[in-house]
Write a protein that holds these residues in place. Sequence first.
Motif, short mmCIF file in Angstrom:
data_model
loop_
_atom_site.label_atom_id
_atom_site.label_comp_id
_atom_site.label_asym_id
_atom_site.label_seq_id
_atom_site.Cartn_x
_atom_site.Cartn_y
_atom_site.Cartn_z
N ALA A 26 0.83 -1.21 0.00
CA ALA A 26 0.00 0.00 0.00
C ALA A 26 0.86 1.26 0.00
O ALA A 26 0.38 2.33 -0.37
CB ALA A 26 -0.94 0.00 1.21
N SER A 27 2.12 1.14 0.39
CA SER A 27 3.03 2.29 0.39
C SER A 27 3.58 2.61 -0.99
O SER A 27 4.22 3.65 -1.17
CB SER A 27 4.19 2.03 1.36
OG SER A 27 3.71 1.94 2.68
N ALA A 29 3.75 4.05 -4.52
CA ALA A 29 3.09 5.17 -5.20
C ALA A 29 2.28 4.70 -6.40
O ALA A 29 1.22 5.26 -6.70
CB ALA A 29 4.12 6.21 -5.63
N ALA A 32 -1.04 3.43 -5.07
CA ALA A 32 -1.85 4.58 -4.64
C ALA A 32 -2.43 5.33 -5.84
O ALA A 32 -3.56 5.82 -5.80
CB ALA A 32 -1.02 5.52 -3.77
N THR A 35 -5.74 3.72 -6.94
CA THR A 35 -6.73 3.40 -5.91
C THR A 35 -7.07 4.66 -5.11
O THR A 35 -6.58 5.75 -5.41
CB THR A 35 -6.16 2.36 -4.91
OG1 THR A 35 -5.08 2.97 -4.18
CG2 THR A 35 -5.68 1.10 -5.61
N THR A 36 -7.83 4.46 -4.06
CA THR A 36 -8.12 5.57 -3.14
C THR A 36 -7.23 5.50 -1.90
O THR A 36 -7.47 6.22 -0.93
CB THR A 36 -9.60 5.55 -2.71
OG1 THR A 36 -9.90 4.28 -2.12
CG2 THR A 36 -10.52 5.78 -3.90
N LEU A 37 -6.19 4.67 -1.94
CA LEU A 37 -5.25 4.61 -0.82
C LEU A 37 -4.50 5.94 -0.71
O LEU A 37 -4.15 6.53 -1.74
CB LEU A 37 -4.23 3.49 -1.02
CG LEU A 37 -4.75 2.06 -0.94
CD1 LEU A 37 -3.68 1.07 -1.37
CD2 LEU A 37 -5.22 1.75 0.47
N PRO A 38 -4.23 6.39 0.49
CA PRO A 38 -3.49 7.65 0.64
C PRO A 38 -2.02 7.45 0.26
O PRO A 38 -1.48 6.36 0.39
CB PRO A 38 -3.61 7.96 2.13
CG PRO A 38 -3.82 6.63 2.79
CD PRO A 38 -4.60 5.80 1.79
N HIS A 39 -1.43 8.52 -0.23
CA HIS A 39 0.02 8.47 -0.49
C HIS A 39 0.61 9.80 -0.06
O HIS A 39 0.11 10.85 -0.47
CB HIS A 39 0.32 8.21 -1.97
CG HIS A 39 1.78 7.98 -2.19
ND1 HIS A 39 2.39 6.80 -1.80
CD2 HIS A 39 2.74 8.76 -2.68
CE1 HIS A 39 3.67 6.88 -2.09
NE2 HIS A 39 3.91 8.05 -2.62
N TYR A 41 1.53 6.55 2.29
CA TYR A 41 0.75 5.70 3.20
C TYR A 41 1.29 5.90 4.60
O TYR A 41 2.51 5.90 4.81
CB TYR A 41 0.88 4.24 2.77
CG TYR A 41 -0.19 3.33 3.35
CD1 TYR A 41 -1.51 3.43 2.94
CD2 TYR A 41 0.13 2.38 4.31
CE1 TYR A 41 -2.49 2.61 3.47
CE2 TYR A 41 -0.85 1.55 4.84
CZ TYR A 41 -2.15 1.67 4.42
OH TYR A 41 -3.12 0.85 4.94
N TRP A 95 -7.37 -3.98 -4.29
CA TRP A 95 -6.09 -3.56 -4.84
C TRP A 95 -5.14 -4.73 -4.76
O TRP A 95 -5.24 -5.58 -3.87
CB TRP A 95 -5.53 -2.30 -4.17
CG TRP A 95 -5.26 -2.39 -2.70
CD1 TRP A 95 -6.09 -1.98 -1.69
CD2 TRP A 95 -4.09 -2.92 -2.06
NE1 TRP A 95 -5.51 -2.23 -0.47
CE2 TRP A 95 -4.27 -2.81 -0.67
CE3 TRP A 95 -2.91 -3.48 -2.52
CZ2 TRP A 95 -3.33 -3.23 0.25
CZ3 TRP A 95 -1.95 -3.92 -1.61
CH2 TRP A 95 -2.17 -3.78 -0.24
N ARG A 156 -9.26 12.59 -6.98
CA ARG A 156 -8.22 12.00 -7.84
C ARG A 156 -8.58 11.99 -9.31
O ARG A 156 -7.82 11.49 -10.12
CB ARG A 156 -7.92 10.58 -7.38
CG ARG A 156 -7.31 10.59 -6.00
CD ARG A 156 -6.89 9.21 -5.62
NE ARG A 156 -6.28 9.29 -4.31
CZ ARG A 156 -5.33 8.49 -3.90
NH1 ARG A 156 -4.88 7.56 -4.67
NH2 ARG A 156 -4.83 8.62 -2.70
#
Length: 183
Positions: A26-27, A29, A32, A35-39, A41, A95, A156
């Motif tokens: 998930a870390s 880039a 991210a 997806t809607t994962l934050p970056h 992370y 993801w 995004r």
Amino acid sequence: MAEKKAASVRIEPLEMRHAPFIQRYASDAAVAATTTLPHPYPENGAKEFVRYDRSRREKGVSFTYAVIAEDSFVGVCGIDLDKRGREGKPEIGYWIGKPFWGRGYGYAAARAVLTRVFSERGYPIIVSRSLTHNPASIRILEKCGFQPDGEEEDARGTVACFILKKDDYERTNQAKEKNDGGE
């Protein structure tokens, strides 16, 4: 030319032992960006996510699974019952870690989760959303039988919305099983 064999995965409820893998993938880039994962992370984001998911699973509003292929964690797939106000319809999200892209794991995971929640939970409709600049995700949804249901704007970019009725999924799944069986 021989037809490509479908990827095989298993899904299991998220546990703290999955957190290091979630944190690693998930870390990324690239993950991210699709997806809607934050970056970036958050440093302890995976542990917090597993705790959050566990409490939501206990409340019966989220069913998130680790996606396992060949005994390796490859990603996450799940159903959320109250995600972003989509009229109370369950929403599937997923993801896959970048090292595992292009192997069919996202599609296999989505099918496994859809089959489980349609049979165990009896939901008549499931929705999903994908960033329009993520054609691989859109293709997964289309292969599962999802139909377009408009677009939205998101922080995004443009998000394509999809809907899948249980009856349509069952027909799509039966056709795929028949084709996979060579009948």
